[in-house]
Scaffold this motif. Structure first.
Motif, PDB file in Angstrom:
ATOM      1  N   ARG A   1       0.835  -1.200   0.000  1.00  0.00           N
ATOM      2  CA  ARG A   1       0.000   0.000   0.000  1.00  0.00           C
ATOM      3  C   ARG A   1       0.878   1.261   0.000  1.00  0.00           C
ATOM      4  O   ARG A   1       0.550   2.255  -0.655  1.00  0.00           O
ATOM      5  N   GLY A   2       1.977   1.205   0.728  1.00  0.00           N
ATOM      6  CA  GLY A   2       2.913   2.322   0.712  1.00  0.00           C
ATOM      7  C   GLY A   2       3.517   2.536  -0.665  1.00  0.00           C
ATOM      8  O   GLY A   2       3.656   3.680  -1.133  1.00  0.00           O
ATOM      9  N   ILE A   3       3.885   1.446  -1.323  1.00  0.00           N
ATOM     10  CA  ILE A   3       4.419   1.532  -2.690  1.00  0.00           C
ATOM     11  C   ILE A   3       3.385   2.146  -3.621  1.00  0.00           C
ATOM     12  O   ILE A   3       3.679   3.077  -4.390  1.00  0.00           O
ATOM     13  N   ASN A   4       2.154   1.643  -3.536  1.00  0.00           N
ATOM     14  CA  ASN A   4       1.081   2.150  -4.393  1.00  0.00           C
ATOM     15  C   ASN A   4       0.846   3.638  -4.204  1.00  0.00           C
ATOM     16  O   ASN A   4       0.498   4.351  -5.152  1.00  0.00           O
ATOM     17  N   SER A   5       1.029   4.127  -2.979  1.00  0.00           N
ATOM     18  CA  SER A   5       0.770   5.540  -2.694  1.00  0.00           C
ATOM     19  C   SER A   5       1.752   6.453  -3.421  1.00  0.00           C
ATOM     20  O   SER A   5       1.475   7.640  -3.601  1.00  0.00           O
ATOM     21  N   VAL A   6       2.880   5.895  -3.855  1.00  0.00           N
ATOM     22  CA  VAL A   6       3.900   6.688  -4.549  1.00  0.00           C
ATOM     23  C   VAL A   6       3.808   6.519  -6.066  1.00  0.00           C
ATOM     24  O   VAL A   6       3.797   7.504  -6.809  1.00  0.00           O
ATOM     25  N   ILE A   7       3.768   5.275  -6.541  1.00  0.00           N
ATOM     26  CA  ILE A   7       3.821   5.052  -7.996  1.00  0.00           C
ATOM     27  C   ILE A   7       2.508   4.522  -8.572  1.00  0.00           C
ATOM     28  O   ILE A   7       2.372   4.397  -9.791  1.00  0.00           O
ATOM     29  N   GLY A   8       1.540   4.206  -7.727  1.00  0.00           N
ATOM     30  CA  GLY A   8       0.258   3.712  -8.201  1.00  0.00           C
ATOM     31  C   GLY A   8       0.267   2.216  -8.462  1.00  0.00           C
ATOM     32  O   GLY A   8       1.320   1.606  -8.689  1.00  0.00           O
ATOM     33  N   GLU A   9      -0.912   1.608  -8.448  1.00  0.00           N
ATOM     34  CA  GLU A   9      -1.019   0.170  -8.662  1.00  0.00           C
ATOM     35  C   GLU A   9      -0.585  -0.246 -10.070  1.00  0.00           C
ATOM     36  O   GLU A   9       0.017  -1.311 -10.251  1.00  0.00           O
ATOM     37  N   LEU A  10      -0.893   0.593 -11.063  1.00  0.00           N
ATOM     38  CA  LEU A  10      -0.600   0.216 -12.446  1.00  0.00           C
ATOM     39  C   LEU A  10       0.882   0.011 -12.701  1.00  0.00           C
ATOM     40  O   LEU A  10       1.264  -0.735 -13.600  1.00  0.00           O
ATOM     41  N   ARG A  11       1.732   0.676 -11.916  1.00  0.00           N
ATOM     42  CA  ARG A  11       3.182   0.557 -12.122  1.00  0.00           C
ATOM     43  C   ARG A  11       3.842  -0.330 -11.065  1.00  0.00           C
ATOM     44  O   ARG A  11       5.078  -0.381 -10.991  1.00  0.00           O
TER      45      ARG A  11
END
Length: 255
Positions: A161-171
């Motif tokens: 979730r932390g990763i997604n908050s920066v680069i988004g789920e698509l990436r």
């Protein structure tokens, strides 16, 4: 899962580009033959592009992370000159982040929770773009351990979730065993390939019980260990990954 008109257009463009890449470089064939291609991953040092081609591989999965304390891996992180040499040779490049590992001098990245995911995504994106990585290309983040569902829910998922908050789920992509790949899809923390039915899942043979997740785009079939050495390419032993889809997140498809 429904996709937006913008995503549909992007996927159609990627599919068209894929056909051109296969015809121009031979690095990837159309989807029917893609399963015969392989990518290698390695950390010890940069392997010359000509050695990779001579060994019959279509490209590399290279690190967008730095070396752990006490180590000095020559292929971490990928550099712009090295990436350019690979691209000039018609080789595909895919980005992966892994800093820590079980039993290493830094703990597994996924143990650091949401704030760790934020920090790791920022580092990965900075190194990815500095080396020329595509703005829409995914980065695979490593779950290099046999995690159970409780650990996934309480430890690994917040990290993603932390990763997604920066680069988004698509990436965002995942490296891990079959269950981790399935959970990542179920929880919506990784993106989709333009290849129908495929997601940004790089599955390792470890912790997979001989099964391959149907949605995976890459499968790590050969894992270099002291007891089972991988093949030698350019003077060092490497891991070998089967390409399961035309679009595995290679930079050339995701400018």
């Amino acid at each position: 899962m429904p996709i937006s008109r913008r995503d549909a257009l992007r996927y159609a463009t990627a599919a068209s580009a894929m056909a051109g890449l296969g015809a121009a470089t031979g690095a990837f064939a159309p989807p029917a033959a893609a399963a015969g291609s392989t990518l290698i991953d390695f950390a010890m040092r940069q392997i010359p592009a000509q050695d990779i081609r001579a060994a019959g591989h279509a490209g590399v999965i290279n690190y967008v992370s730095t070396s752990r304390p006490g180590s000095s891996f020559g292929a971490k992180p990928i550099t712009l000159p090295y990436a350019r040499s690979l691209a000039a040779a018609g080789l595909a490049i895919v980005s992966n982040f892994q800093y820590g590992k079980p039993g290493g001098t830094a703990p597994s990245d996924f143990t650091r929770g949401f704030p760790g995911g934020v920090a790791d995504a920022r580092t990965a994106w900075q190194l990815h773009t500095a080396a020329g990585g595509g703005q829409s290309a995914p980065i695979y983040f490593s779950v290099d351990d046999d995690v159970d569902r409780e650990t996934w829910n309480n430890v690994v998922l917040p990290w993603f979730r932390g990763i997604n908050s920066v680069i988004g789920e698509l990436r965002t992509g995942i490296y891990g065993g079959i269950r981790a790949c399935q959970w990542a899809v179920a929880d919506g923390v990784i993106g989709r390939s333009s290849t129908p039915g495929r997601v940004w899942a790089w599955q390792t043979r470890s912790w997979s019980g001989g099964q391959i997740y149907p949605g995976a785009v890459l499968y790590q079939r050969i894992i270099d260990t002291a007891s089972n050495p991988g093949p030698v390419v350019g003077g060092i032993r490497v891991d070998v990954n089967d390409v399961l889809a035309a679009d595995v997140g290679q930079w050339s498809l995701h400018p």
